[in-house]
Design a protein around this motif. Structure first.
Motif, short mmCIF file in Angstrom:
data_model
loop_
_atom_site.label_atom_id
_atom_site.label_comp_id
_atom_site.label_asym_id
_atom_site.label_seq_id
_atom_site.Cartn_x
_atom_site.Cartn_y
_atom_site.Cartn_z
N UNK A 1 -0.75 5.80 -7.52
CA UNK A 1 -1.60 4.90 -8.29
C UNK A 1 -2.84 4.53 -7.48
N UNK A 2 -3.98 4.51 -8.17
CA UNK A 2 -5.23 4.11 -7.54
C UNK A 2 -5.53 2.64 -7.78
N UNK A 3 -4.68 1.97 -8.53
CA UNK A 3 -4.89 0.56 -8.86
C UNK A 3 -3.66 -0.23 -8.45
N UNK A 4 -3.79 -1.56 -8.29
CA UNK A 4 -2.63 -2.38 -7.93
C UNK A 4 -1.49 -2.18 -8.91
N UNK A 5 -0.26 -2.20 -8.40
CA UNK A 5 0.90 -1.93 -9.22
C UNK A 5 1.20 -3.09 -10.17
N UNK A 6 1.52 -2.77 -11.42
CA UNK A 6 2.04 -3.77 -12.34
C UNK A 6 3.48 -4.08 -11.95
N UNK B 1 0.83 -1.21 0.00
CA UNK B 1 0.00 0.00 0.00
C UNK B 1 0.87 1.26 0.00
N UNK B 2 1.96 1.23 0.74
CA UNK B 2 2.90 2.36 0.82
C UNK B 2 3.47 2.67 -0.57
#
Length: 345
Positions: free
Chosen positions: A239-244, A231-232
């Motif tokens: 980013x508002x979405x999970x990281x690629x 989350x950090x």
């Protein structure tokens, strides 16, 4: 400083007194150039999780520690980075030897056995349990970053950056020209007209920054469990979405350019990287500082990222980006090292 400002003014294609300077709409050519600078066009945009090697890459690759800003501010920061690189090319003069210190891609030992990231994350967890906290704000990093121009061959900018934070939350940043493969050998050229060699260790910049009380990532201390660290880093990446996987590697560079991690943070980061899709083990390498590490590769559109990690502690030692698709317009060949960072403790 006055000389540098004058060079920038002379490089400005539209001076402040020009009738074209104002709040009116951009012309078609200016609009096209601006779009190419700050981001790919619709037909150039990479697929999700991919990476387009081109116009806006340079600002992302060369930037050091960055504060939290809006997305518009990031576009402006990228533009500024390209302008600085253009100025460096201008200062270099026509007789500069291109890619003076350009490193070759790291080579994986053919006789080595790849270690799965899951196993390395387990080792990092054991090392963390047996060690005391060692998290420290600040960084010591050696980097080789390629600067590109449409008019000049690519040049590699080899620098060493040391950032140290003080008790009052002020910090200093020292940047010197250096190449540890050839200690004492000149590595950069500069000058107006006749180029002059700059000795290894030449101070490029030395700055002191006032106290910063930001509590937003990456200024705030990173957590040492994987869930909260995810989350950090997502917050640090805005980013508002999970990281690629590409974004995770990108923000790992940002984290390590701000903090020197302790064993617990190393273990949390190793666990996140172990869960990243498409990051595969390839074997053992010796990095550019002579350290032995395990290499993990992520292939994206146009580029390959190689992550180098300590085989015992799971700490990230380095990150390399090499060109996988030639771009003759910018003088890029397959296998060219676009960027490399090696973090020290």
């Amino acid at each position: 400083m006055a000389d540098e400002l004058e060079l920038l003014r002379r490089a400005n294609p539209v001076p402040s007194g020009d009738p074209r300077f104002g709040d009116g709409p951009l012309g078609h050519e200016a609009e096209r150039r601006l779009s190419r600078l700050v981001g790919p066009t619709a037909d150039e945009r990479p697929k999700p999780g991919g990476f387009l090697l081109g116009r806006s890459s340079l600002g992302r690759l060369l930037r050091g520690p960055r504060p939290r800003r809006t997305r518009l501010a990031w576009a402006l920061a990228t533009t500024a980075a390209v302008a600085v690189t253009s100025l460096a090319l201008l200062l270099a003069g026509p007789s500069t030897v291109p890619a003076v210190a350009a490193p070759r891609p790291l080579v994986v030992r053919a006789d080595s056995t790849p270690v799965p990231l899951d196993r390395l994350a387990e080792r990092a967890g054991v090392a963390a349990a047996e060690s005391s906290p060692g998290l420290r704000k600040g960084t010591h990093v050696q980097s080789w970053s390629m600067g590109m121009s449409e008019d000049e061959p690519p040049i590699t900018l080899p620098v060493e950056r040391v950032v140290r934070w003080n008790a009052d939350d002020s910090h200093t940043e020292l940047v010197v020209a250096t190449d540890p493969r050839h200690p004492g050998r000149p590595v950069l050229s500069e000058g107006d007209g006749d180029s002059a060699l700059v000795d290894d260790g030449h101070v490029i910049s030395e700055q002191t920054f006032p106290p910063s009380w930001s509590d937003a990532p990456p200024e705030s201390p990173p957590p040492h469990d994987a869930k909260r660290l995810r989350a950090y880093l997502q917050d640090a990446q805005h980013s508002d979405t999970p990281l690629t996987t590409f974004e995770l590697l990108d923000v790992t560079r940002l984290l390590l350019n701000t903090w020197t991690l302790g064993p617990r943070e190393d273990a949390a980061l190793a666990r996140l990287l172990a869960d990243a899709e498409g990051l595969r083990p390839v074997g053992q390498v010796t990095d550019r500082l002579g350290r032995r590490g395990q290499a993990y590769v992520y292939d994206a559109i146009g580029a390959r990222q190689m992550l180098i990690m300590d085989p015992v502690t799971g700490a990230v030692l380095g990150l390399e980006i090499t060109v996988m698709t030639a771009e003759p317009e910018y003088g890029l060949k397959v296998g060219d090292v676009m960027d490399y960072s090696a973090w020290m403790r």
